[in-house]
Every structure is written in C-alpha cells, then in structure tokens.
Design a protein around this motif. Sequence first.
Motif, PDB file in Angstrom:
ATOM      1  N   CYS A   4       0.861  -1.182   0.000  1.00  0.00           N
ATOM      2  CA  CYS A   4       0.000   0.000   0.000  1.00  0.00           C
ATOM      3  C   CYS A   4       0.899   1.234   0.000  1.00  0.00           C
ATOM      4  CB  CYS A   4      -0.907   0.004   1.222  1.00  0.00           C
ATOM      5  SG  CYS A   4      -1.892   1.501   1.312  1.00  0.00           S
ATOM      6  N   GLU A   6      -0.074   4.242   0.479  1.00  0.00           N
ATOM      7  CA  GLU A   6      -0.523   5.197   1.504  1.00  0.00           C
ATOM      8  C   GLU A   6       0.067   4.861   2.867  1.00  0.00           C
ATOM      9  OE1 GLU A   6      -2.443   8.049   1.262  1.00  0.00           O
ATOM     10  OE2 GLU A   6      -2.075   7.752  -0.896  1.00  0.00           O
ATOM     11  N   CYS A   7      -0.157   3.596   3.318  1.00  0.00           N
ATOM     12  CA  CYS A   7       0.328   3.240   4.670  1.00  0.00           C
ATOM     13  C   CYS A   7       1.689   2.561   4.661  1.00  0.00           C
ATOM     14  CB  CYS A   7      -0.654   2.355   5.425  1.00  0.00           C
ATOM     15  SG  CYS A   7      -2.174   1.965   4.688  1.00  0.00           S
TER      16      CYS A   7
HETATM   17 ZN   LIG Z   1      -3.220   1.410   3.100  1.00  0.00          ZN
END
Ligand SMILES: [Zn+2]
Length: 221
Positions: A4, A6-7
């Motif tokens: 991911c 984003e994270c």
């Molecule tokens: Zn994520």
Amino acid sequence: MSCCLECKAAVKGSWVNCPLCGCNLERRTTNTEQNPFPFVPLRFNREKGFRLLMIFTLISGILFLGIEALWLDQSQVLQLAVFGIMSLWIVVAILIRKRRNIAKSILYLLVMVSLISVYLDYSLEWNGWSTTYVIPVICIFTDLALSISVNIIFPEVADYILYLLIVAVIGLLPALFLIFDWTTNSVPSLLSIAVSTVMFVSLLIHYRKIVLYEWKKRMQF
Ligand SMILES: [Zn+2]
C-alpha cells in the motif's frame, strides 16, 4: 505480496484494496499466495434478495391492479401500490443494512405510521381512509418485507422472531376495522388478514424451535 503506497504496509494474500485504508494496492509479485484470512461467505445473498423483491413487487403490482380493475373505479389504488412497493424496498434495504433488532424498529414504525394516519384521517374530517387503506396496506407490505428479509438473514432470525410475530398479529387488527365497520372498502383489510395469517402460521411452522426457545427465555424474568 502487495504494497500500500498510503500506509507503506506490505499486504499478503489476494487483496485488491488495502485492508487498512482501502486504497489500491500495488502488486509486487505475481506468484499466487495463500490468503492469510479464511474465506467468509456473505451471510445474505444479494441475488436471492433482489429476486424475491422483484417477485413480490410483481405479485403485489398485479394484485393491486387486479383489485382496481375488478372492484374499484379509482386511480388511488395505483398510488397506494407504488407507495406500498416503495416501502417494501426501503424496509428490506434497512433490514439488510442494520441486521440487529431492526424488527423492533420496524414494529415501532408500523405502530407510529398507523397512529399518525388515524390522527390525520380524524383531523381531516373522518372518512375512514386510514382504516380502509393506509393501515391494511402498510401491514401487508411490512409482512412481505419481513418475510423476504427472514429468508435472506436466517442466522439472526432468533433476535427478532417475537417482533415478527407481533407484526403479523398487528396485521390481523384490520379484522376489527371490518367488525366495527370502520372501512369503506373491505378488500385491503381482508388482504392484510390473509397475508398476516400466512406469515404468522409459516413463522410458527418454520421456526417453532426458535420461537419456543425465545418464548421460554423471556418468560424466565
Ligand atoms: Zn493502506
């Protein structure tokens, strides 16, 4: 393994979206991996629900148009049918989304709407439209909506079986409207009595063990 962006988390398995933030995952490797979580099937079947809804919509539509053609000479019936079918879809949608103790809310809703319609009828120069049409029609469609939902959400049926039975009993109340002559047309009340009787009896037959168990549980207090 996917990642991911984003994270910055590495995610195992066949996830398409990040289980943490829901963003799209970037696939790192192409080899297939075992999903770390067991496959949990959805507890309700969307297709089955949709199919039942369409069947009930068609049946009730034909039923109402048939009533209009055979017994009545007014276009109100079509509006009532549309109103009823809309309520049917809304009630099923609510039940599927909020599956816990929603039958209790539906029961309250049924009682509230019935009382409001009687009050409106009374305040607008009583001519019996609430007892002739509104309450029986609401009862019929609540019964239908709950019957559809019970078929889809079977595992949780114990949570609200007694409310379902109460709703079915309320659907028998239009019998009083007929006895006391509060209606100008007996067809909606008769239909409500018929549908509620079928619902009550089939609930008792289908779920007799659950009904008995819930009844005993409640009688202990
Ligand atoms: Zn994520």
